[in-house]
Design an enzyme around this catalytic site. Structure first.
Site: not given
Ligand code: BGP
Length: 488
Positions: A175, A385
């Site tokens: 991320e 995810e």
């Protein structure tokens, strides 16, 4: 047939959120080790080193360090084809700038990968998942210092060499774009390891400079990884939570365009190898002298990723507001504040329900995201995810009937199937977050649970760490066994 035969069904975690053993096997201190526990709506803090009397939930986590064999056996029972985790940088280079790697740390991951392969589970490995060596943050101010590019490169070379043939799927920075949405989360420019304060006026500049340095580090790692093993598939990892315009008012559309630029420019650098035009313009307007040489720009072009890995949890909506006619980044940068509450130009989306932590639930947004990313970059993708944090109740007989979790995952997998079946996107796999209850990254809670496997430990740290299967365990087992055909 919707999903490819070799579709990588599995689950994802990060070393610092489950391993524990923070001082075992020669491990050094990471920034996750100096992060206190927060709560639902209560931010975590970064302390100046590990201080007595503070509560650091990542230190022990769920002790995967000693339980990994048992836990992997349970993943195998669910039929996992893949398992995503990170290599804790501080197990390999305890201080980040050490001369030699730590053999005991290397050995730990050797054993873990061997255990996965015993069950035919493919490791999917993140190099850096919010767990930079604390020493690098303290001594160099993290990726603000270009020397950290070299330290990361060394770490990457060490693990690519050591695990050649054992690991084929890699991602560089987890991320990487999250720091753009909330640049001073926990007094830290996340991933870049830049220690700061929330009111530091240089935060935005530092986010861009350290972000660019990380992207250079990523591009170098991609080249090194390909050189060591041409079979390596090295991806980026983006936190993808699309932003919608609140209405079809053209001003909302411009606001939406800007918000997406702010949050997602990193993908262009990873996948196209170029800093986007709007960003160069913005830096010039702000007077930011971002240090990036022609040689480094060339490296970005050479180090493009093989696939786009992304997390998907929710979507946002944004609206134009009075006084924001320039659609300028600085007026809409902070989409989330440090408590994960929507601020700034984020508006409520009345069409969506929210989780107990206020995260909007939007399965169709996953189909939208898969389409948008594939249309734009034409690269294979992996969902690395996706999941729902919830409070679970353990019944008297020990069972956990987590129908809400099943409903969330079912709806997202359906949307993903439509993106593959009807829209033709190229999808390599699906790693749900997280197959076993672990420490929450944003709040440090144990009671924000994602798992198919319940871990007996609560926010206060009480519990014997025993593992048990929730209702969703059997549901996911069936999903994998039918390659996503039976979601019932
Ligand atoms: C992502 C992070 C993960 C993970 C997940 C869920 O942003 O990559 O590390 O934690 O979000 O978030 P949380 O744990 O805060 O519920």
């Amino acid at each position: 047939m919707s999903f490819r035969k070799d579709f990588l069904w599995g689950g994802a975690v990060a070393a610092h959120q489950l391993e524990g053993g923070w001082q075992e096997g020669g491990k050094g201190i990471s920034i996750a080790d100096v992060m206190t526990a927060g709560g639902n709506g209560i931010p975590r803090r970064i302390t100046d080193g590990v201080l007595p009397g503070e509560n650091y939930p990542n230190h022990d986590a769920i002790d995967f360090y000693h339980h990994y064999k048992e836990d992997i056996a349970m993943f195998a029972e669910m039929g996992f084809k893949a398992f995503r985790t990170s290599i804790a940088w501080t197990r390999i280079y305890p201080n980040g700038d050490d001369e030699e790697p730590n053999e005991e740390g290397l050995k730990f991951y050797d054993d873990m990968f061997d255990t996965l392969h015993k069950y035919g589970i493919e490791p999917v490995i993140t190099l850096q998942h919010f767990e930079m060596p604390y020493n690098l943050a303290k001594k160099y101010n993290g990726f603000m210092d270009k020397r950290c590019i070299g330290f990361f490169e060394k770490f990457a070379r060490t693990v690519f060499t050591r695990y050649k043939g054992k690991v084929h799927y890699w991602m560089t920075f987890n991320e990487i774009n999250n720091q753009a949405a909330s640049p001073t989360d926990h007094n830290l420019i996340q991933e870049g390891g830049v220690l700061t304060t929330n009111d530091n006026p240089d935060n935005e500049y530092m986010m861009y400079q350290s972000g660019i340095n990380e992207l250079i580090a990523s591009a170098r790692a991609v080249q090194i990884g390909h050189g060591i093993d041409p079979e390596n598939k090295i991806g980026c990892m983006i936190g993808y939570n699309p932003v919608y315009p609140a209405t079809c008012n053209p001003k909302d559309m411009m606001e939406f365009t800007t918000a997406n630029h702010i949050k997602y420019w990193f993908i262009d650098v990873h996948a196209v190898g170029e800093v986007p035009h709007y960003l160069e313009k913005y830096w010039a307007r702000k007077g930011y002298q971002i240090d990036i040489s022609d040689k480094e720009r060339e490296e970005l072009r050479k180090g493009k990723v093989d696939y786009i890995g992304f997390s998907y949890y929710m979507s946002f909506a944004t609206a134009w507001r009075e006084g924001n006619d320039h659609y300028d980044f600085s007026e809409g940068t902070a989409l989330l504040d440090k408590n994960s509450k929507a601020v700034s130009d984020v508006v409520n989306n009345p069409y969506l329900k929210k989780t107990d932590w206020g995260w909007p639930i939007d399965p169709l947004g996953l189909r939208y995201s898969l389409n948008l990313l594939y249309d734009k970059y034409h690269l294979p993708m992996m969902i690395v995810e996706n999941g729902m944090g919830a409070y679970d109740t353990v019944e008297k007989d020990g069972s956990v009937n987590d129908d809400y979790r099943i409903a969330y995952l079912r709806a997202h997998i359906e949307a993903m199937r439509e993106a593959v079946d009807e829209d033709g996107v190229d999808l390599l796999g699906y790693q749900m977050w997280a197959p076993i209850d672990i420490v929450s990254a944003s709040s440090g809670e144990m009671d924000k649970r994602y798992g198919f496997i319940y871990v007996n430990k609560n926010n206060a740290g009480e519990g014997d760490l025993s593992r048990s299967k929730k209702k969703s365990f059997y549901w996911y087992q069936k999903v994998i066994a039918t390659n996503g055909e039976d979601l019932g």
